[in-house]
Write an enzyme that holds these catalytic residues in place. Structure first.
Site, short mmCIF file in Angstrom:
data_model
loop_
_atom_site.label_atom_id
_atom_site.label_comp_id
_atom_site.label_asym_id
_atom_site.label_seq_id
_atom_site.Cartn_x
_atom_site.Cartn_y
_atom_site.Cartn_z
N HIS A 192 10.44 13.78 0.69
CA HIS A 192 10.07 13.64 2.10
C HIS A 192 8.56 13.53 2.22
O HIS A 192 7.83 14.45 1.83
CB HIS A 192 10.57 14.85 2.89
CG HIS A 192 10.43 14.72 4.38
ND1 HIS A 192 11.02 15.60 5.25
CD2 HIS A 192 9.76 13.83 5.16
CE1 HIS A 192 10.73 15.25 6.50
NE2 HIS A 192 9.95 14.18 6.46
N HIS A 203 1.03 0.94 -3.66
CA HIS A 203 1.62 0.13 -4.72
C HIS A 203 1.98 0.94 -5.96
O HIS A 203 1.27 1.86 -6.37
CB HIS A 203 0.65 -1.00 -5.12
CG HIS A 203 -0.62 -0.48 -5.77
ND1 HIS A 203 -0.74 -0.26 -7.12
CD2 HIS A 203 -1.81 -0.13 -5.23
CE1 HIS A 203 -1.94 0.19 -7.40
NE2 HIS A 203 -2.62 0.28 -6.26
#
Length: 216
Positions: free
Chosen positions: A154, A145
């Site tokens: 990446h 979150h």
């Protein structure tokens, strides 16, 4: 050749292209062509291969109808900056990036994915997380979150990013690494496979180990 509503080109013709193909084809997409900057072998018989921008110019000259979308099938950290330049050029050529999400991935409703982002099998994107343009959240990676992954970032397979982490543009987090909550990872940083990050990482810095420490 004429473009359909679900037609795409891939730029990159090796391993990551095969991963994207296995997501796209069952979803009804047609891969019109594959491009690579290197003289590699054609990956599939049913999609022609073109090399570099010269090859793109030849393909573009012969293409008829609406232009397809595009996806960057490039996972290399070393080409992260080049990905953004390539995406901008393809946009200038009239192509639009496709955001790709594997059916088994979990993307919370409040999360946001940038144009061209790729979320692969088993990945989890937490509430209010932000994934930048042309970034990859690879197989079984998770970002919790309120965290943010910058453009062309990446998360390699199995990487775990805890809540409220800020990751800069072009950063690469290696396979199986863990980033603890509320840390900042700078632009272009490289986190080694299996590392546990317990403090902020400066831009363009490589860290490895448990706990992660800077390396040359």
């Amino acid at each position: 050749m004429a473009a359909g509503d679900r037609t795409i080109i891939l730029w990159g013709a090796t391993g990551h292209a095969r991963v994207l193909r296995d997501i796209l084809l069952p979803g009804g997409w047609t891969i019109a062509a594959v491009f690579d900057n290197r003289p590699v072998a054609a990956p599939w018989a049913d999609a022609p291969l073109f090399i570099g921008r010269e090859g793109f110019a030849r393909w573009r000259r012969d293409w008829q109808g609406a232009l397809p979308g595009f996806a960057l099938a490039i996972g290399s950290h070393g080409f992260a900056a080049g990905k953004l330049a390539l995406a901008a050029w393809l946009g200038d050529e009239g192509l639009s990036p496709l955001t790709i999400v594997h059916p088994s991935a979990v993307v919370e409703p409040s999360a946001r994915l940038g144009p061209g982002a790729q979320v692969l099998a088993g990945a989890v994107i937490g509430a209010e997380a932000r994934i930048g343009a042309h970034s990859i959240v690879n197989t079984r990676a998770s970002i919790d979150h309120d965290s943010c992954l910058g453009d062309a970032g990446h998360l390699a397979p199995g990487a775990t990013v805890c809540g409220e982490v800020t990751i800069g543009h072009r950063a690469m987090l290696g396979a199986g690494c863990t980033v603890l909550p509320r840390l900042a990872i700078g632009d272009g940083a490289l986190i080694g496979a299996g590392a546990v990050v317990v403090r902020d990482v400066a831009p363009e810095t490589r860290v490895t180990g448990i706990p992660a420490r800077p390396r040359p």
